[in-house]
Design a protein around this motif. Structure first.
Motif, PDB file in Angstrom:
ATOM      1  N   LEU A 108      33.712  58.439  36.308  1.00 50.45           N
ATOM      2  CA  LEU A 108      33.797  57.787  35.009  1.00 50.45           C
ATOM      3  C   LEU A 108      35.016  56.868  34.972  1.00 50.45           C
ATOM      4  O   LEU A 108      36.153  57.323  35.086  1.00 50.45           O
ATOM      5  CB  LEU A 108      33.888  58.825  33.887  1.00 50.45           C
ATOM      6  N   GLY A 109      34.763  55.572  34.832  1.00 54.16           N
ATOM      7  CA  GLY A 109      35.845  54.606  34.691  1.00 54.16           C
ATOM      8  C   GLY A 109      36.545  54.213  35.969  1.00 54.16           C
ATOM      9  O   GLY A 109      37.469  53.396  35.938  1.00 54.16           O
ATOM     10  N   GLU A 110      36.107  54.742  37.108  1.00 52.38           N
ATOM     11  CA  GLU A 110      36.873  54.528  38.331  1.00 52.38           C
ATOM     12  C   GLU A 110      35.957  54.518  39.552  1.00 52.38           C
ATOM     13  O   GLU A 110      35.068  55.354  39.678  1.00 52.38           O
ATOM     14  CB  GLU A 110      37.902  55.651  38.457  1.00 52.38           C
ATOM     15  N   VAL A 111      36.181  53.548  40.438  1.00 51.32           N
ATOM     16  CA  VAL A 111      35.416  53.460  41.682  1.00 51.32           C
ATOM     17  C   VAL A 111      36.392  53.354  42.848  1.00 51.32           C
ATOM     18  O   VAL A 111      37.329  52.546  42.815  1.00 51.32           O
ATOM     19  CB  VAL A 111      34.481  52.226  41.689  1.00 51.32           C
ATOM     20  N   TRP A 112      36.167  54.171  43.870  1.00 52.63           N
ATOM     21  CA  TRP A 112      36.942  54.077  45.107  1.00 52.63           C
ATOM     22  C   TRP A 112      36.096  53.338  46.135  1.00 52.63           C
ATOM     23  O   TRP A 112      35.014  53.781  46.500  1.00 52.63           O
ATOM     24  CB  TRP A 112      37.300  55.468  45.621  1.00 52.63           C
ATOM     25  N   LEU A 113      36.603  52.198  46.574  1.00 56.49           N
ATOM     26  CA  LEU A 113      35.892  51.358  47.534  1.00 56.49           C
ATOM     27  C   LEU A 113      36.334  51.672  48.959  1.00 56.49           C
ATOM     28  O   LEU A 113      37.430  52.192  49.182  1.00 56.49           O
ATOM     29  CB  LEU A 113      36.160  49.880  47.235  1.00 56.49           C
ATOM     30  N   LYS A 114      35.496  51.316  49.918  1.00 54.62           N
ATOM     31  CA  LYS A 114      35.874  51.489  51.318  1.00 54.62           C
ATOM     32  C   LYS A 114      36.873  50.422  51.759  1.00 54.62           C
ATOM     33  O   LYS A 114      37.640  50.633  52.698  1.00 54.62           O
ATOM     34  CB  LYS A 114      34.630  51.451  52.211  1.00 54.62           C
ATOM     35  N   GLN A 115      36.841  49.286  51.064  1.00 54.01           N
ATOM     36  CA  GLN A 115      37.777  48.204  51.378  1.00 54.01           C
ATOM     37  C   GLN A 115      37.973  47.363  50.123  1.00 54.01           C
ATOM     38  O   GLN A 115      37.127  47.372  49.231  1.00 54.01           O
ATOM     39  CB  GLN A 115      37.227  47.338  52.518  1.00 54.01           C
ATOM     40  N   PRO A 116      39.094  46.650  50.020  1.00 49.83           N
ATOM     41  CA  PRO A 116      39.343  45.846  48.820  1.00 49.83           C
ATOM     42  C   PRO A 116      38.268  44.789  48.606  1.00 49.83           C
ATOM     43  O   PRO A 116      37.658  44.295  49.559  1.00 49.83           O
ATOM     44  CB  PRO A 116      40.710  45.197  49.111  1.00 49.83           C
TER      45      PRO A 116
ATOM     46  N   ILE B 284      25.621  44.592  31.637  1.00 45.13           N
ATOM     47  CA  ILE B 284      25.171  45.882  31.093  1.00 45.13           C
ATOM     48  C   ILE B 284      26.265  46.548  30.251  1.00 45.13           C
ATOM     49  O   ILE B 284      26.248  47.760  30.038  1.00 45.13           O
ATOM     50  CB  ILE B 284      24.693  46.834  32.213  1.00 45.13           C
ATOM     51  N   GLY B 285      27.224  45.746  29.786  1.00 45.08           N
ATOM     52  CA  GLY B 285      28.201  46.254  28.825  1.00 45.08           C
ATOM     53  C   GLY B 285      29.460  46.854  29.400  1.00 45.08           C
ATOM     54  O   GLY B 285      30.246  47.469  28.674  1.00 45.08           O
ATOM     55  N   PHE B 286      29.697  46.685  30.709  1.00 48.56           N
ATOM     56  CA  PHE B 286      30.912  47.187  31.336  1.00 48.56           C
ATOM     57  C   PHE B 286      31.875  46.030  31.599  1.00 48.56           C
ATOM     58  O   PHE B 286      31.531  44.869  31.421  1.00 48.56           O
ATOM     59  CB  PHE B 286      30.608  47.906  32.655  1.00 48.56           C
ATOM     60  N   GLU B 287      33.076  46.374  32.049  1.00 43.76           N
ATOM     61  CA  GLU B 287      34.080  45.332  32.286  1.00 43.76           C
ATOM     62  C   GLU B 287      35.102  45.819  33.310  1.00 43.76           C
ATOM     63  O   GLU B 287      35.582  46.952  33.225  1.00 43.76           O
ATOM     64  CB  GLU B 287      34.788  44.999  30.965  1.00 43.76           C
ATOM     65  N   LEU B 288      35.410  44.975  34.275  1.00 38.29           N
ATOM     66  CA  LEU B 288      36.479  45.296  35.220  1.00 38.29           C
ATOM     67  C   LEU B 288      37.823  45.216  34.506  1.00 38.29           C
ATOM     68  O   LEU B 288      38.093  44.255  33.794  1.00 38.29           O
ATOM     69  CB  LEU B 288      36.482  44.302  36.390  1.00 38.29           C
TER      70      LEU B 288
ATOM     71  N   LEU C  80      30.723  40.950  40.883  1.00 40.96           N
ATOM     72  CA  LEU C  80      30.698  42.298  40.316  1.00 40.96           C
ATOM     73  C   LEU C  80      31.023  42.261  38.832  1.00 40.96           C
ATOM     74  O   LEU C  80      30.371  42.940  38.025  1.00 40.96           O
ATOM     75  CB  LEU C  80      31.689  43.195  41.059  1.00 40.96           C
ATOM     76  N   GLN C  81      32.022  41.464  38.457  1.00 42.24           N
ATOM     77  CA  GLN C  81      32.381  41.349  37.041  1.00 42.24           C
ATOM     78  C   GLN C  81      31.192  40.859  36.223  1.00 42.24           C
ATOM     79  O   GLN C  81      30.897  41.392  35.148  1.00 42.24           O
ATOM     80  CB  GLN C  81      33.563  40.382  36.885  1.00 42.24           C
ATOM     81  N   ARG C  82      30.489  39.862  36.729  1.00 40.39           N
ATOM     82  CA  ARG C  82      29.335  39.315  36.016  1.00 40.39           C
ATOM     83  C   ARG C  82      28.233  40.367  35.867  1.00 40.39           C
ATOM     84  O   ARG C  82      27.639  40.510  34.795  1.00 40.39           O
ATOM     85  CB  ARG C  82      28.804  38.083  36.757  1.00 40.39           C
ATOM     86  N   GLU C  83      27.973  41.107  36.936  1.00 37.67           N
ATOM     87  CA  GLU C  83      26.928  42.135  36.893  1.00 37.67           C
ATOM     88  C   GLU C  83      27.304  43.267  35.931  1.00 37.67           C
ATOM     89  O   GLU C  83      26.461  43.773  35.187  1.00 37.67           O
ATOM     90  CB  GLU C  83      26.695  42.700  38.299  1.00 37.67           C
ATOM     91  N   LEU C  84      28.564  43.664  35.956  1.00 39.35           N
ATOM     92  CA  LEU C  84      29.016  44.732  35.055  1.00 39.35           C
ATOM     93  C   LEU C  84      28.924  44.298  33.597  1.00 39.35           C
ATOM     94  O   LEU C  84      28.481  45.062  32.733  1.00 39.35           O
ATOM     95  CB  LEU C  84      30.453  45.137  35.398  1.00 39.35           C
ATOM     96  N   GLU C  85      29.344  43.076  33.318  1.00 47.55           N
ATOM     97  CA  GLU C  85      29.306  42.578  31.941  1.00 47.55           C
ATOM     98  C   GLU C  85      27.886  42.488  31.411  1.00 47.55           C
ATOM     99  O   GLU C  85      27.653  42.644  30.209  1.00 47.55           O
ATOM    100  CB  GLU C  85      29.989  41.212  31.861  1.00 47.55           C
TER     101      GLU C  85
ATOM    102  N   ASN D 200      42.007  49.762  46.936  1.00 46.34           N
ATOM    103  CA  ASN D 200      40.626  50.200  47.130  1.00 46.34           C
ATOM    104  C   ASN D 200      40.047  50.863  45.882  1.00 46.34           C
ATOM    105  O   ASN D 200      38.928  51.368  45.913  1.00 46.34           O
ATOM    106  CB  ASN D 200      40.538  51.184  48.296  1.00 46.34           C
ATOM    107  N   ARG D 201      40.817  50.868  44.796  1.00 45.56           N
ATOM    108  CA  ARG D 201      40.352  51.498  43.559  1.00 45.56           C
ATOM    109  C   ARG D 201      40.203  50.440  42.478  1.00 45.56           C
ATOM    110  O   ARG D 201      41.085  49.615  42.288  1.00 45.56           O
ATOM    111  CB  ARG D 201      41.342  52.569  43.106  1.00 45.56           C
ATOM    112  N   ILE D 202      39.067  50.457  41.784  1.00 40.48           N
ATOM    113  CA  ILE D 202      38.871  49.554  40.658  1.00 40.48           C
ATOM    114  C   ILE D 202      38.598  50.379  39.403  1.00 40.48           C
ATOM    115  O   ILE D 202      38.067  51.490  39.476  1.00 40.48           O
ATOM    116  CB  ILE D 202      37.719  48.553  40.899  1.00 40.48           C
ATOM    117  N   HIS D 203      38.975  49.827  38.259  1.00 40.61           N
ATOM    118  CA  HIS D 203      38.800  50.506  36.981  1.00 40.61           C
ATOM    119  C   HIS D 203      37.765  49.748  36.155  1.00 40.61           C
ATOM    120  O   HIS D 203      37.785  48.517  36.098  1.00 40.61           O
ATOM    121  CB  HIS D 203      40.128  50.565  36.227  1.00 40.61           C
ATOM    122  N   ILE D 204      36.872  50.500  35.511  1.00 43.23           N
ATOM    123  CA  ILE D 204      35.774  49.892  34.764  1.00 43.23           C
ATOM    124  C   ILE D 204      35.760  50.437  33.339  1.00 43.23           C
ATOM    125  O   ILE D 204      35.766  51.651  33.123  1.00 43.23           O
ATOM    126  CB  ILE D 204      34.421  50.162  35.451  1.00 43.23           C
TER     127      ILE D 204
END
Length: 202
Positions: free
Chosen positions: A49-57, A73-77, A66-71, A17-21
């Motif tokens: 900062l750098g971390e998101v806790w999701l309610k579900q995977p 604006i200069g972010f990356e999974l 999500l990867q496309r949207e983050l990229e 449930n945690r992703i790193h950005i």
């Protein structure tokens, strides 16, 4: 809102449930990521900062979107554990150096061991392997960016900045500043602060 760190789940479930950005370095970054998650209707518990806790995977298609949207604006999974740890080191140093009115009277190696839960010998070997620069040099570069910021504000004297950032003297600060930027603090001020770098590009 439920605190993901106190929610009753197994470590394996919590990690799913945690992703790193990558490249999240300021409060505006947190706001931007929240807006993306809301727009994609991805439920989350917290964004740091750098971390998101999701309610579900994330489902596969959600991850791709999500990867496309983050990229955009200069972010990356980040899925590689080595890169995740390096980003944690960077975030810890940025928060330490750029936190307002935070005097840097801490031992950097002890601080990072406490923040990252790894031996410093391991961290100091990993960081240059991934980034091509030592932790110590990265720390110095962040301090110099903080000096630039404080010079641009024009609220503190150079001696006050040296004290705030734990330099032994203004001469030490000036020498390190010139070594990194090629100019003295006075010369930098005369250029009206036009050489500051975004924190994610250091």
């Amino acid at each position: 809102m439920t605190d993901p760190k106190t929610k009753q789940t197994t470590p394996e479930e919590a990690d799913k449930n945690r992703i790193h950005i990558k490249n999240m370095v300021c409060p505006r970054c947190i706001m931007a990521v929240r807006q993306i998650l809301d727009r994609l209707e991805i439920p989350y518990l917290s964004v740091e900062l750098g971390e998101v806790w999701l309610k579900q995977p994330l489902k596969d298609q959600q991850k791709i979107t999500l990867q496309r949207e983050l990229e955009s604006i200069g972010f990356e999974l980040l899925e590689d554990q080595r890169q995740q740890l390096v980003e944690q080191i960077k975030r810890s140093i940025i928060e330490l150096v750029h936190q307002e009115n935070n005097e840097l009277k801490v031992n950097l190696s002890d601080f990072l061991v406490e923040q990252c839960h790894h031996d410093y010998s391991f961290l100091s070997k990993l960081f240059p392997e991934v980034c091509g620069i030592t932790i110590e040099k990265y720390f110095i570069h962040q301090k110099i960016e903080r000096v630039k910021e404080l010079l641009a504000y024009n609220e503190l004297s150079l001696s006050e900045i040296a004290l705030l950032l734990n330099y032994s003297s203004t001469a030490h600060l000036s020498a390190q500043f010139k070594s990194v930027t090629g100019m003295t603090p006075t010369q930098f001020k005369q250029q009206e602060g036009g050489m500051r770098k975004p924190l994610d590009q250091i």
